[in-house]
Design a protein around this motif. Structure first.
Motif, PDB file in Angstrom:
ATOM      1  N   THR A 196       0.845  -1.183   0.000  1.00 59.77           N
ATOM      2  CA  THR A 196       0.000   0.000   0.000  1.00 59.77           C
ATOM      3  C   THR A 196       0.881   1.234   0.000  1.00 59.77           C
ATOM      4  O   THR A 196       1.864   1.307   0.753  1.00 59.77           O
ATOM      5  N   VAL A 197       0.534   2.186  -0.853  1.00 55.45           N
ATOM      6  CA  VAL A 197       1.300   3.418  -0.995  1.00 55.45           C
ATOM      7  C   VAL A 197       0.417   4.596  -0.612  1.00 55.45           C
ATOM      8  O   VAL A 197      -0.722   4.707  -1.072  1.00 55.45           O
ATOM      9  N   GLU A 198       0.934   5.467   0.241  1.00 53.93           N
ATOM     10  CA  GLU A 198       0.274   6.739   0.553  1.00 53.93           C
ATOM     11  C   GLU A 198       1.154   7.860   0.009  1.00 53.93           C
ATOM     12  O   GLU A 198       2.309   8.009   0.421  1.00 53.93           O
ATOM     13  N   SER A 199       0.593   8.634  -0.913  1.00 56.70           N
ATOM     14  CA  SER A 199       1.357   9.717  -1.535  1.00 56.70           C
ATOM     15  C   SER A 199       1.118  11.062  -0.873  1.00 56.70           C
ATOM     16  O   SER A 199       1.762  12.049  -1.221  1.00 56.70           O
ATOM     17  N   GLY A 200       0.201  11.095   0.072  1.00 61.99           N
ATOM     18  CA  GLY A 200      -0.218  12.360   0.657  1.00 61.99           C
ATOM     19  C   GLY A 200      -1.609  12.689   0.184  1.00 61.99           C
ATOM     20  O   GLY A 200      -2.560  12.757   0.965  1.00 61.99           O
ATOM     21  N   ALA A 201      -1.767  12.871  -1.123  1.00 61.81           N
ATOM     22  CA  ALA A 201      -3.084  13.138  -1.697  1.00 61.81           C
ATOM     23  C   ALA A 201      -3.881  11.848  -1.869  1.00 61.81           C
ATOM     24  O   ALA A 201      -5.105  11.854  -1.722  1.00 61.81           O
ATOM     25  N   PHE A 202      -3.193  10.739  -2.183  1.00 58.10           N
ATOM     26  CA  PHE A 202      -3.886   9.497  -2.527  1.00 58.10           C
ATOM     27  C   PHE A 202      -3.306   8.314  -1.760  1.00 58.10           C
ATOM     28  O   PHE A 202      -2.134   8.318  -1.370  1.00 58.10           O
ATOM     29  N   THR A 203      -4.148   7.295  -1.599  1.00 58.59           N
ATOM     30  CA  THR A 203      -3.723   5.991  -1.088  1.00 58.59           C
ATOM     31  C   THR A 203      -4.123   4.943  -2.122  1.00 58.59           C
ATOM     32  O   THR A 203      -5.254   4.967  -2.609  1.00 58.59           O
ATOM     33  N   TYR A 204      -3.187   4.061  -2.463  1.00 55.48           N
ATOM     34  CA  TYR A 204      -3.506   3.054  -3.479  1.00 55.48           C
ATOM     35  C   TYR A 204      -2.680   1.792  -3.245  1.00 55.48           C
ATOM     36  O   TYR A 204      -1.626   1.819  -2.600  1.00 55.48           O
ATOM     37  N   GLU A 205      -3.197   0.711  -3.776  1.00 50.64           N
ATOM     38  CA  GLU A 205      -2.477  -0.554  -3.758  1.00 50.64           C
ATOM     39  C   GLU A 205      -1.495  -0.581  -4.928  1.00 50.64           C
ATOM     40  O   GLU A 205      -1.767  -0.024  -5.998  1.00 50.64           O
ATOM     41  N   ALA A 206      -0.366  -1.233  -4.721  1.00 43.10           N
ATOM     42  CA  ALA A 206       0.651  -1.299  -5.770  1.00 43.10           C
ATOM     43  C   ALA A 206       1.320  -2.665  -5.761  1.00 43.10           C
ATOM     44  O   ALA A 206       1.280  -3.394  -4.764  1.00 43.10           O
ATOM     45  N   ARG A 207       1.929  -2.983  -6.881  1.00 39.70           N
ATOM     46  CA  ARG A 207       2.711  -4.208  -7.026  1.00 39.70           C
ATOM     47  C   ARG A 207       4.178  -3.818  -7.094  1.00 39.70           C
ATOM     48  O   ARG A 207       4.592  -3.032  -7.943  1.00 39.70           O
TER      49      ARG A 207
END
Length: 302
Positions: free
Chosen positions: A83-94
């Motif tokens: 899981t990645v949190e960029s600040g503006a967004f949170t998303y699942e990643a490979r």
């Protein structure tokens, strides 16, 4: 790093939608949540990243040149879904560990931007891994970290502002003063740029092109979804939305001018800097006007 140090950074990052102060101020930082290779429990770590394309970012497991890979690297090798949190967004990643020529090319690009990465490699016998995080979010950049539509607009705008400020700072030093960041102060050497004077450098070009692509996608989404949504419910907004569409067209021209300049491997830094300043000036006027006009309506339930 001590857990309390990382936890302070994590809490500040989340509270301020990606903006942190202190040692990591001005760094490109994300929060990476991996699954423990032995425990199966989630572990969140602040990690520096390099922009790379619309759907992936790059991280480097330097551990400040320590003899062993950081724990988060072992976790993502065992469980590549993160899981990645960029600040503006949170998303699942490979997570994909880069190999061979691709790894070497990307690492060289990082070193060109900040020789601190090379210093870390010289300190250790292990080959420092480079990892690509491929977004698994469908139809957009991920779940926005906001509690209202108005806040969502501001959060996204501020993310663009921060990235553009970083690019401007990098431009001012003909490629910038990089931050080789894992999650520890030792991974942020703060060395002067290794990019030869009079050149942009490959990573800075990627930073610019990635920003341009993100801004284009954001404005396209507004034009296709948010503006028609508001038009349907608020006919009185027609003049405002007409102005915003005109500004989108103008900014698209400036984005294309910047793409054309930085897409040239022999791009003149002064020309690129002027294009960035032109874009910054007009984009800030646009973002501010849009926020003033639309946030009250969006937060009132549109």
């Amino acid at each position: 790093m001590p857990n309390d140090f990382n936890q302070q950074v994590i809490e500040e990052f989340r509270a301020n939608k990606g903006r942190v102060g202190g040692y990591f101020e001005g760094a490109r930082l994300l929060l990476l949540t991996t699954t423990g290779a032995r425990t199966g429990r989630p572990h969140t770590t602040p990690v520096g990243y390099l922009p790379d394309s619309d759907d992936r970012v790059l991280i480097i497991a330097s551990a400040a040149g320590a003899p062993r890979h950081p724990a988060w690297f072992h976790n993502l090798v065992a469980n590549p879904r993160v899981t990645v949190e960029s600040g503006a967004f949170t998303y699942e990643a490979r997570a994909v560990v880069l190999e061979g020529e691709e790894r070497d090319r990307v690492f060289a690009r990082a070193v060109e931007a900040d020789p601190g990465w090379a210093a870390y490699q010289e300190k250790t016998e292990r080959v420092i891994p480079v990892i690509a995080l491929h977004s698994l979010a469908e139809g957009g950049p991920g779940k926005i970290n906001a509690s209202s539509m108005g806040e969502a607009l501001k959060v996204v705008h501020d993310a663009f502002r921060r990235e553009l400020a970083l690019i401007r700072a990098e431009m001012s030093e003909a490629g910038g003063k990089g931050r080789a960041t894992d999650s520890t102060p030792g991974d942020t050497p703060g060395s002067t740029t290794g990019i030869p004077t009079g050149t942009l450098g490959a990573q800075l070009r990627v930073n610019c092109l990635t920003f341009c692509a993100g801004l284009h996608n954001h404005h396209t989404g507004e034009g296709l979804a948010m503006f028609p949504f508001l038009e349907d419910r608020h006919p009185e907004l027609a003049p405002t939305l007409a102005r915003l569409r005109d500004e989108h067209d103008r900014i698209a021209e400036l984005v294309e001018d910047l793409r054309r300049v930085v897409g040239d491997e022999n791009a003149d830094p002064d020309t690129a800097r002027r294009e960035v300043e032109r874009l910054t000036t007009e984009l800030e006027v646009h973002l501010t006007y849009e926020e003033e006009q639309l946030i009250p309506i969006l937060d009132a339930g549109a």
